[in-house]
Write a protein that holds these residues in place. Sequence first.
Motif, PDB file in Angstrom:
ATOM      1  N   ILE C 206       0.845  -1.206   0.000  1.00  0.00           N
ATOM      2  CA  ILE C 206       0.000   0.000   0.000  1.00  0.00           C
ATOM      3  C   ILE C 206       0.878   1.254   0.000  1.00  0.00           C
ATOM      4  N   ALA C 207       1.993   1.190   0.730  1.00  0.00           N
ATOM      5  CA  ALA C 207       2.911   2.339   0.743  1.00  0.00           C
ATOM      6  C   ALA C 207       3.459   2.614  -0.661  1.00  0.00           C
ATOM      7  N   ALA C 208       3.749   1.548  -1.395  1.00  0.00           N
ATOM      8  CA  ALA C 208       4.232   1.727  -2.775  1.00  0.00           C
ATOM      9  C   ALA C 208       3.121   2.269  -3.669  1.00  0.00           C
ATOM     10  N   SER C 209       1.939   1.704  -3.523  1.00  0.00           N
ATOM     11  CA  SER C 209       0.817   2.111  -4.375  1.00  0.00           C
ATOM     12  C   SER C 209       0.420   3.562  -4.115  1.00  0.00           C
ATOM     13  N   ALA C 210       0.440   3.961  -2.853  1.00  0.00           N
ATOM     14  CA  ALA C 210       0.090   5.338  -2.512  1.00  0.00           C
ATOM     15  C   ALA C 210       1.126   6.314  -3.078  1.00  0.00           C
ATOM     16  N   ALA C 211       2.400   5.891  -3.069  1.00  0.00           N
ATOM     17  CA  ALA C 211       3.457   6.752  -3.611  1.00  0.00           C
ATOM     18  C   ALA C 211       3.306   6.940  -5.112  1.00  0.00           C
ATOM     19  N   ALA C 212       2.868   5.898  -5.791  1.00  0.00           N
ATOM     20  CA  ALA C 212       2.760   5.960  -7.255  1.00  0.00           C
ATOM     21  C   ALA C 212       1.429   6.543  -7.714  1.00  0.00           C
ATOM     22  N   ASN C 213       0.520   6.745  -6.766  1.00  0.00           N
ATOM     23  CA  ASN C 213      -0.809   7.274  -7.087  1.00  0.00           C
ATOM     24  C   ASN C 213      -1.199   8.334  -6.055  1.00  0.00           C
ATOM     25  N   PRO C 214      -0.409   9.398  -5.996  1.00  0.00           N
ATOM     26  CA  PRO C 214      -0.570  10.356  -4.895  1.00  0.00           C
ATOM     27  C   PRO C 214      -1.926  11.046  -4.850  1.00  0.00           C
ATOM     28  N   GLU C 215      -2.615  11.122  -5.981  1.00  0.00           N
ATOM     29  CA  GLU C 215      -3.914  11.805  -5.998  1.00  0.00           C
ATOM     30  C   GLU C 215      -5.052  10.893  -5.581  1.00  0.00           C
ATOM     31  N   ARG C 216      -4.771   9.587  -5.497  1.00  0.00           N
ATOM     32  CA  ARG C 216      -5.867   8.645  -5.278  1.00  0.00           C
ATOM     33  C   ARG C 216      -5.517   7.615  -4.198  1.00  0.00           C
ATOM     34  N   PRO C 217      -5.206   8.039  -2.995  1.00  0.00           N
ATOM     35  CA  PRO C 217      -4.783   7.069  -1.974  1.00  0.00           C
ATOM     36  C   PRO C 217      -5.842   6.023  -1.619  1.00  0.00           C
ATOM     37  N   LEU C 218      -7.125   6.414  -1.640  1.00  0.00           N
ATOM     38  CA  LEU C 218      -8.175   5.437  -1.308  1.00  0.00           C
ATOM     39  C   LEU C 218      -8.227   4.340  -2.366  1.00  0.00           C
ATOM     40  N   ASP C 219      -8.234   4.738  -3.624  1.00  0.00           N
ATOM     41  CA  ASP C 219      -8.239   3.754  -4.706  1.00  0.00           C
ATOM     42  C   ASP C 219      -6.959   2.909  -4.675  1.00  0.00           C
ATOM     43  N   ALA C 220      -5.842   3.566  -4.373  1.00  0.00           N
ATOM     44  CA  ALA C 220      -4.560   2.849  -4.321  1.00  0.00           C
ATOM     45  C   ALA C 220      -4.600   1.751  -3.265  1.00  0.00           C
ATOM     46  N   ALA C 221      -5.129   2.096  -2.085  1.00  0.00           N
ATOM     47  CA  ALA C 221      -5.221   1.100  -1.014  1.00  0.00           C
ATOM     48  C   ALA C 221      -6.169  -0.026  -1.399  1.00  0.00           C
ATOM     49  N   ALA C 222      -7.321   0.335  -1.979  1.00  0.00           N
ATOM     50  CA  ALA C 222      -8.324  -0.683  -2.327  1.00  0.00           C
ATOM     51  C   ALA C 222      -7.798  -1.636  -3.405  1.00  0.00           C
ATOM     52  N   ALA C 223      -7.160  -1.079  -4.424  1.00  0.00           N
ATOM     53  CA  ALA C 223      -6.647  -1.930  -5.507  1.00  0.00           C
ATOM     54  C   ALA C 223      -5.566  -2.866  -4.989  1.00  0.00           C
ATOM     55  N   THR C 224      -4.803  -2.407  -4.013  1.00  0.00           N
ATOM     56  CA  THR C 224      -3.721  -3.230  -3.470  1.00  0.00           C
ATOM     57  C   THR C 224      -4.281  -4.350  -2.602  1.00  0.00           C
ATOM     58  N   VAL C 225      -5.246  -4.012  -1.762  1.00  0.00           N
ATOM     59  CA  VAL C 225      -5.890  -5.038  -0.926  1.00  0.00           C
ATOM     60  C   VAL C 225      -6.534  -6.100  -1.814  1.00  0.00           C
ATOM     61  N   CYS C 226      -7.203  -5.637  -2.846  1.00  0.00           N
ATOM     62  CA  CYS C 226      -7.884  -6.554  -3.760  1.00  0.00           C
ATOM     63  C   CYS C 226      -6.873  -7.446  -4.496  1.00  0.00           C
ATOM     64  N   SER C 227      -5.778  -6.858  -4.943  1.00  0.00           N
ATOM     65  CA  SER C 227      -4.739  -7.625  -5.644  1.00  0.00           C
ATOM     66  C   SER C 227      -4.129  -8.686  -4.735  1.00  0.00           C
ATOM     67  N   MET C 228      -3.865  -8.305  -3.492  1.00  0.00           N
ATOM     68  CA  MET C 228      -3.302  -9.264  -2.534  1.00  0.00           C
ATOM     69  C   MET C 228      -4.264 -10.436  -2.350  1.00  0.00           C
ATOM     70  N   GLY C 229      -5.548 -10.135  -2.260  1.00  0.00           N
ATOM     71  CA  GLY C 229      -6.537 -11.201  -2.115  1.00  0.00           C
ATOM     72  C   GLY C 229      -6.580 -12.110  -3.333  1.00  0.00           C
ATOM     73  N   ILE C 230      -6.539 -11.504  -4.509  1.00  0.00           N
ATOM     74  CA  ILE C 230      -6.532 -12.302  -5.745  1.00  0.00           C
ATOM     75  C   ILE C 230      -5.290 -13.201  -5.769  1.00  0.00           C
ATOM     76  N   CYS C 231      -4.150 -12.648  -5.419  1.00  0.00           N
ATOM     77  CA  CYS C 231      -2.919 -13.448  -5.390  1.00  0.00           C
ATOM     78  C   CYS C 231      -3.031 -14.577  -4.366  1.00  0.00           C
ATOM     79  N   GLY C 232      -3.696 -14.312  -3.250  1.00  0.00           N
ATOM     80  CA  GLY C 232      -3.925 -15.356  -2.252  1.00  0.00           C
ATOM     81  C   GLY C 232      -4.762 -16.499  -2.812  1.00  0.00           C
ATOM     82  N   GLU C 233      -5.697 -16.153  -3.691  1.00  0.00           N
ATOM     83  CA  GLU C 233      -6.530 -17.189  -4.334  1.00  0.00           C
ATOM     84  C   GLU C 233      -5.726 -17.965  -5.378  1.00  0.00           C
ATOM     85  N   LEU C 234      -4.988 -17.229  -6.199  1.00  0.00           N
ATOM     86  CA  LEU C 234      -4.194 -17.878  -7.252  1.00  0.00           C
ATOM     87  C   LEU C 234      -3.125 -18.793  -6.648  1.00  0.00           C
ATOM     88  N   ALA C 235      -2.507 -18.336  -5.578  1.00  0.00           N
ATOM     89  CA  ALA C 235      -1.475 -19.144  -4.922  1.00  0.00           C
ATOM     90  C   ALA C 235      -2.090 -20.405  -4.329  1.00  0.00           C
TER      91      ALA C 235
END
Lengths: 274, 274, 274
Positions: C206-235
Amino acid sequence: MLTQILKNVKENTPLVHCITNYVTVNDCANALLAWGGSPIMADDVNEVEEITTICSSLYINIGTLNERTIASMLKAGKKACELGHPIVLDPVGAGASSMRTKAAFDLLDQVGFTVIRGNISEIKTIASGAGSTKGVDADISDQVTEENLDATVAFAKKLSEKTKSIIVITGAIDIVADHQKSYIIRNGNALMSKITGTGCMLTALIAASAAANPERPLDAAAATVCSMGICGELAYDRIQKEGKGTSSYRTYLIDCLSQITEELFKEGAKIEIK
Amino acid sequence: MLTQILKNVKENTPLVHCITNYVTVNDCANALLAWGGSPIMADDVNEVEEITTICSSLYINIGTLNERTIASMLKAGKKACELGHPIVLDPVGAGASSMRTKAAFDLLDQVGFTVIRGNISEIKTIASGAGSTKGVDADISDQVTEENLDATVAFAKKLSEKTKSIIVITGAIDIVADHQKSYIIRNGNALMSKITGTGCMLTALIAASAAANPERPLDAAAATVCSMGICGELAYDRIQKEGKGTSSYRTYLIDCLSQITEELFKEGAKIEIK
Amino acid sequence: MLTQILKNVKENTPLVHCITNYVTVNDCANALLAWGGSPIMADDVNEVEEITTICSSLYINIGTLNERTIASMLKAGKKACELGHPIVLDPVGAGASSMRTKAAFDLLDQVGFTVIRGNISEIKTIASGAGSTKGVDADISDQVTEENLDATVAFAKKLSEKTKSIIVITGAIDIVADHQKSYIIRNGNALMSKITGTGCMLTALIAASAAANPERPLDAAAATVCSMGICGELAYDRIQKEGKGTSSYRTYLIDCLSQITEELFKEGAKIEIK
C-alpha cells in the motif's frame, strides 16, 4: 499415543512468545503456524512480561543475542516461570563465546526450563561450561553414534536430573530424556544440516507442543522431534523427485510440517524407549 | 583453474563470521550453506572478537546498520585483521545517508579489506565520498556498459591500488579487479535485481571462497561472481519452464548454488581477463 | 479504473522507506520488488531523516519494536510529513502490550498517516485504546462478518474522519474506507493466515501504491488489498494442484504478486463500493 500430541496442538493453537535470533525468526514463525501454533515475537524489556502473560508458552533462543535482549530473556523467563508456562531454551552457540555461555548459565540459574534442546556440543556446554562449539554444528568428535549412545543417554538423564529440564540432543540420532526415561529417534535426513534453522524451528515447535500438552512434556518433545525428522525425510523425497536443491528443501520441510497427519506419523516414526 | 576454487570451498567448509543486515541475513546463511561454507551470525560487541577468532573469514555488510553494530563491525574487523583472516565488505547503501557513508569510511580506515563488493554507485562512494545512491540499486547514469567498460576497469584497478582491496563491481556486467588484473563477467539475469539479497549473498559467498582459497583471493572472488551469475541464469530457466515468479526465482537461485558443479561452471562461464 | 493503480506502480518503481519488524522484513522487501516498487530498510535514528528524504513513501510497522526504533519511527514520520510523502502504519499487535499501544498512540499524535492497516482488533485499539489482541490475529469475537459489516464500515468511516487517515481493516472481508466512501473486498483465502507476513506485506505494498498514485490514496489502497486477495486465491490454486503446503503457499503468493496483470485483476476482483 504420541499422535495425540499433534492433535492437541492443532486443536488448541497455542500462542508461543518467541525471543529468538533474527537469522531464522521468519522460519520459526512459519514453522509454528504450519505445526498448528501461533507465534508472537517481542523482545523489548518493557513489553516482554505483558506479552508472555497472554501466551501459552515461551521460547528463548540465544542466537544473535545482545545485551538488550539478554535482559528481556531473563525478565520474560522469570514471568513465565511465575505463571507456570512451559519454557523452552535453544542455547545456540553456547560455548562459542563466553558471552553466550554466560547468558545460557544465567538463564539456567534464574529460569526453570521445561525443555532444553541443542546439539551435543551445546548441551555439553550447558552441562559443564567446558564444551567446544564450532559455529552452530556439533563438533565431529562430539557426535552421537550407536557406539556412544548408551553413555550419551545416561549423560542426558543425569543432566535432566540436575537441571529439572527435559533434555533434547539432536543430531544423526536424537535423544529426548528426562531423569528416568528416554526416547531414541532415528528419523531425519543429513540435508537438514545444509539449511539454517532446523534446530531453531524444532525448538519453537516443542514450545507449542508443550503448551498444548502440559501434562506430558516428555512425550510432547519426543513426538515433535520425531515429526520434524519425518518431515525432513518427506521433504528429501520431494526434492529428489523434482531435482531441486537446498532452498526448496527448506520450503518443503515447512510444507510437510503443515501436512503431517497421524497416519504419516505412525508410518514414519522410528522411535524407541530406552 | 577457477573450478578448483569451488572444490576448495566444498572440501574445507569455511566458517564465516557474518555481521550483516536483518533483511537478507537468512538468505546469506542459506546461500553460504548451499555454497559449501558454514555461517555464524554474531553482532554484539562483547562477543565478536571471540567469534571471529574461531572463524575462517569475516563478512561485514552495512545494510540496516546502527550505532551498536557499527562498533561491533570495527572491533571484529580489527581482530580479523590481526589474525590475518580474509575480510569482505558489502557497503550497502553507502552514499544514501551520511551515517552509512561515514561507517564505510571508518571501516576502510581501520580495517584492511581483502575484497569490497558493491554496485557501481556504492563503489564510487567508496572511492570518492561523492557518489549518489538510489536505495540499493545503481543509478541509471552510473551503470557499467560496454561503452564505459574500459574506463570502469581502470577506475576499479586504481581503487584497488588505493585501498589494497580487490574491487568487485556488480551489475549487468561484473568487474573483479586488483591493481593489475581484472576479470570481466557477463553471466547473470536481469531478474536478480527483482529479489532482495543477491548482492548480500554474493558477498557472503566471496567471504567463504576467499577463506578456502587464501592464496588466490582474486580468482576466488571472480569464480564466485561467475558462479552466482550462472546460477541466476539456471534459476531463470527453471521459473520460465514452470511459469513461476520472483519468489520461486529466489528459491531456485539458492537451489542452484547448492547444485552447481565444475561441469556447469565450465559450460556456463562467460568470463574474460582484461 | 483501479487497474491504472497497478500500472502506475510498475511504471514509477516507487522507493519505499521501511521501518519494520525483523520477522517479515525479507518478505516485505521481496513483495515490494514483486509489486513493482523498491525497498530500503533503515531504522537508525541518525539516518532515517536522510533516507526518508530520498524515498517516495514511508512504511512504519510496530512489530518487534523497541525503544531505539520507536524514536526512529517518530523522527522518520515527522520528516516524511514535512515532505508530504504518503505514510502508512501497520500497528502490529497494538493492544497486546501497553508499550505497543502507547507507541501506536504516540505515532498517531505526532505523524499524519495516509493509511492505517490492521486487523479489526488492532484497528479497534487504534480507535479506543480499549481493544484486545491475541497475538497478531483478530479476536474471534471481533471478526468482520456479513452481519456486522454495515456497523464496521460506519466505524471505519468515523475513525477515518477522526484520524484523517484511510482505514484498512483486513480479515475474511476487507474494508478500505475514508470518511465518505468505502470499498468492500471479498477476495483472499483462509490460508493467508497460516503464513506470517501477509498483513505486513500488504501494508508495505500500500505504501508503494500510494506513492505511485498520490492523488488517489483510497483507490490505491483498495486496488492493493484486492490484488493481494486475488494473489492469495491464485497461490492457493497452485498449491492445491501441486499438493504442497504453507511454505510453498508463501512463495507462490509473492510469485503471484510479481505476475499479476490487469486482466487477472479485472477477472478476479470481488470489490464493491459501500
